[in-house]
Design a protein around this motif. Structure first.
Motif, mmCIF file in Angstrom:
data_model
loop_
_atom_site.group_PDB
_atom_site.id
_atom_site.type_symbol
_atom_site.label_atom_id
_atom_site.label_comp_id
_atom_site.label_asym_id
_atom_site.label_seq_id
_atom_site.Cartn_x
_atom_site.Cartn_y
_atom_site.Cartn_z
ATOM 1 N N ARG A 76 0.986 -1.210 0.020
ATOM 2 C CA ARG A 76 0.075 -0.070 -0.035
ATOM 3 C C ARG A 76 0.665 1.382 0.167
ATOM 4 N N CYS A 77 0.536 2.229 -0.886
ATOM 5 C CA CYS A 77 1.305 3.368 -0.898
ATOM 6 C C CYS A 77 0.578 4.478 -1.322
ATOM 7 N N THR A 78 1.222 5.719 -0.957
ATOM 8 C CA THR A 78 0.582 7.119 -1.366
ATOM 9 C C THR A 78 1.797 7.714 -2.284
ATOM 10 N N PRO A 79 1.713 8.771 -2.879
ATOM 11 C CA PRO A 79 2.941 9.285 -3.579
ATOM 12 C C PRO A 79 4.239 9.553 -2.728
ATOM 13 N N ASP A 80 3.905 9.469 -1.508
ATOM 14 C CA ASP A 80 5.199 9.666 -0.636
ATOM 15 C C ASP A 80 5.684 8.416 -0.141
ATOM 16 N N GLY A 81 5.136 7.330 -0.693
ATOM 17 C CA GLY A 81 5.727 6.038 -0.372
ATOM 18 C C GLY A 81 4.932 5.029 0.450
ATOM 19 N N PRO A 82 5.314 3.990 0.788
ATOM 20 C CA PRO A 82 4.453 3.139 1.540
ATOM 21 C C PRO A 82 4.083 3.437 2.932
ATOM 22 N N ILE A 83 2.729 3.116 2.960
ATOM 23 C CA ILE A 83 1.733 3.486 4.113
ATOM 24 C C ILE A 83 2.271 2.925 5.274
ATOM 25 N N ASP A 84 2.688 3.449 6.391
ATOM 26 C CA ASP A 84 2.992 2.693 7.717
ATOM 27 C C ASP A 84 1.803 1.937 8.072
ATOM 28 N N GLY A 85 2.300 1.242 8.897
ATOM 29 C CA GLY A 85 1.475 0.139 9.765
ATOM 30 C C GLY A 85 0.967 -1.267 9.071
ATOM 31 N N HIS A 86 1.714 -1.625 8.045
ATOM 32 C CA HIS A 86 1.302 -2.670 7.332
ATOM 33 C C HIS A 86 2.385 -3.592 7.182
ATOM 34 N N LYS A 87 3.674 -3.381 7.505
ATOM 35 C CA LYS A 87 4.914 -4.339 7.509
ATOM 36 C C LYS A 87 4.472 -5.688 8.083
ATOM 37 N N ASP A 88 3.924 -5.683 9.315
ATOM 38 C CA ASP A 88 3.496 -6.985 9.879
ATOM 39 C C ASP A 88 2.719 -7.736 8.777
ATOM 40 N N GLU A 89 1.939 -7.113 8.212
ATOM 41 C CA GLU A 89 0.857 -8.110 7.307
ATOM 42 C C GLU A 89 1.800 -8.787 6.029
ATOM 43 N N TYR A 90 2.928 -8.033 5.685
ATOM 44 C CA TYR A 90 3.758 -8.313 4.503
ATOM 45 C C TYR A 90 4.719 -9.425 5.181
ATOM 46 N N LEU A 91 5.157 -9.422 6.411
ATOM 47 C CA LEU A 91 5.925 -10.261 6.889
ATOM 48 C C LEU A 91 5.372 -11.678 7.227
ATOM 49 N N GLU A 92 3.980 -11.454 7.544
ATOM 50 C CA GLU A 92 2.979 -12.651 7.820
ATOM 51 C C GLU A 92 2.932 -13.481 6.477
ATOM 52 N N GLN A 93 2.857 -12.759 5.425
ATOM 53 C CA GLN A 93 2.609 -13.231 3.996
ATOM 54 C C GLN A 93 3.901 -13.923 3.613
ATOM 55 N N LYS A 124 5.461 12.213 -15.632
ATOM 56 C CA LYS A 124 6.283 12.409 -14.403
ATOM 57 C C LYS A 124 5.721 12.754 -13.310
ATOM 58 N N LYS A 125 4.915 13.917 -13.388
ATOM 59 C CA LYS A 125 4.301 14.504 -12.121
ATOM 60 C C LYS A 125 3.438 13.733 -11.390
ATOM 61 N N ASP A 126 3.002 12.324 -11.975
ATOM 62 C CA ASP A 126 1.980 11.620 -11.316
ATOM 63 C C ASP A 126 2.810 10.327 -10.507
ATOM 64 N N SER A 127 4.104 10.384 -10.502
ATOM 65 C CA SER A 127 4.846 9.421 -9.976
ATOM 66 C C SER A 127 5.111 9.801 -8.337
ATOM 67 N N LEU A 128 5.876 8.514 -7.779
ATOM 68 C CA LEU A 128 6.106 8.786 -6.343
ATOM 69 C C LEU A 128 7.171 9.864 -6.292
ATOM 70 N N THR A 129 7.215 10.578 -5.175
ATOM 71 C CA THR A 129 8.213 11.169 -4.671
ATOM 72 C C THR A 129 9.633 10.799 -4.841
ATOM 73 N N SER A 130 10.659 11.541 -4.883
ATOM 74 C CA SER A 130 11.983 10.932 -4.692
ATOM 75 C C SER A 130 12.032 10.036 -3.449
ATOM 76 N N THR A 131 11.669 10.838 -2.509
ATOM 77 C CA THR A 131 11.601 10.227 -0.931
ATOM 78 C C THR A 131 10.786 8.959 -0.972
ATOM 79 N N GLY A 132 9.614 8.961 -1.568
ATOM 80 C CA GLY A 132 8.809 7.843 -1.778
ATOM 81 C C GLY A 132 9.210 6.827 -2.363
ATOM 82 N N LEU A 133 10.054 7.009 -3.644
ATOM 83 C CA LEU A 133 10.661 5.684 -4.217
ATOM 84 C C LEU A 133 11.795 5.276 -3.407
ATOM 85 N N GLN A 134 12.660 5.968 -2.763
ATOM 86 C CA GLN A 134 13.628 5.432 -1.858
ATOM 87 C C GLN A 134 13.061 4.816 -0.628
ATOM 88 N N GLN A 135 11.825 5.117 -0.147
ATOM 89 C CA GLN A 135 11.347 4.190 0.809
ATOM 90 C C GLN A 135 10.598 3.068 0.498
#
Length: 298
Positions: A76-93, A124-135
């Motif tokens: 799950r993402c916004t333009p600023d990168g992955p949404i917090d609070g979901h890492k445990d779901e991914y690790l469970e998978q 290009k304006k629709d893409s993730l921010t530079s920080t979002g891409l890094q995250q």
């Protein structure tokens, strides 16, 4: 050591599986569902958590010699990168994948309302921010590393109507993720929608391609999508069947398989069609016949 590169050989060694999105599954029709898939010659399927946690489903798969080709993880993402609070779901998978013997974890960014509206015509304006891409790169590196520690291979799937759709977005992300940790899942249908050429992608990514979704695209519906003729990509997929049986749309199977064979690809070829005018079984039968016919030419 590269975890996702199982073996190098010929495309004729590639098992053919299915992502059965257009098949209607329920617990009641489980046996006929799996028997139908196996009956067309598919060797493996994508499975979800509910299916993989059902002992009867796994037992029936084993009876029919069907392999667990892949499991899909949507970030799950916004333009600023992955949404917090979901890492445990991914690790469970990832734990789930280890437990049931998934052969390939397929990561992608989850769909979002803003990108649904502009799929096929992203700037290009629709893409993730530079920080979002890094995250995003940091998160999937962490997740793929965890999977690799279990011996489970990972690949990343560029996907239309998400923040990693276009050739430029895909290349930018993969440049930030070690090829030793994660390969590329080339979904040729979504690659076409995102403005890419599947053969050029094979030549560009080379042996980093670890998994392939064989998905074809209606040229007529794609043109309408690019022209803004739908409110969302989902409308194009569901109403007008953007995705069609393999070998009946824009995808040139002969050229794709020739390119894959040139890089000695021997991983999964996963037939996929989201929705169909044909009955699901008929659509998948057409795809399988055309995939096999194209392989015979190589």
């Amino acid at each position: 050591m590269t975890c996702w590169r199982f073996l190098v050989g010929s495309i004729h060694q590639s098992p053919i599986g299915i992502v059965p999105l257009n098949w209607k599954y329920s617990a009641e029709n489980m046996s006929t569902y799996l028997e139908g898939i196996a009956g067309y010659g598919f060797e493996g399927i994508q499975i979800g958590l509910d299916q993989g946690r059902d002992p009867k489903f796994l037992s029936e798969m084993k009876r029919l010699n069907l392999r667990i080709a892949e499991h899909y993880i949507a970030i799950r993402c916004t333009p600023d990168g992955p949404i917090d609070g979901h890492k445990d779901e991914y690790l469970e998978q990832i734990e789930f994948a280890r437990e049931v013997g998934v052969e390939m974890l397929v990561f992608a960014v989850d769909g979002s309302a803003d990108r649904e509206k502009i799929a096929g015509r992203v700037s290009k304006k629709d893409s993730l921010t530079s920080t979002g891409l890094q995250q995003l790169a940091q998160l999937i590196t962490e997740l793929a590393s965890k999977a690799a520690s279990y011996g489970v291979a990972s690949s990343f799937h560029p996907h239309a109507a998400t923040y990693i759709e276009t050739v430029e977005e895909s290349e930018a992300l993969m440049a930030l993720v070690s090829a030793d940790i994660m390969g590329v899942c080339l979904d040729v249908g979504h690659w076409i929608v995102g403005g890419g050429d599947p053969v050029a992608a094979v030549n560009s990514f080379g042996d980093r391609i670890a998994h392939v979704h064989v998905k074809d695209v209606s040229g007529e519906v794609l043109q309408k999508l690019i022209a803004g003729g739908y409110d969302t990509m989902e409308e194009a997929v569901v109403t007008d069947k953007l995705f069609v049986p393999a070998g009946t749309g824009l995808l040139n199977l002969d050229e794709l398989f020739t390119a894959l064979n040139a890089i000695e690809y021997s991983g999964w070829l996963m037939s996929e069609q989201d929705s169909a005018f044909e009955p699901s079984e008929q659509a998948s039968e057409i795809s399988m016949k055309n995939i096999k016919a194209a392989l015979l030419k190589i």
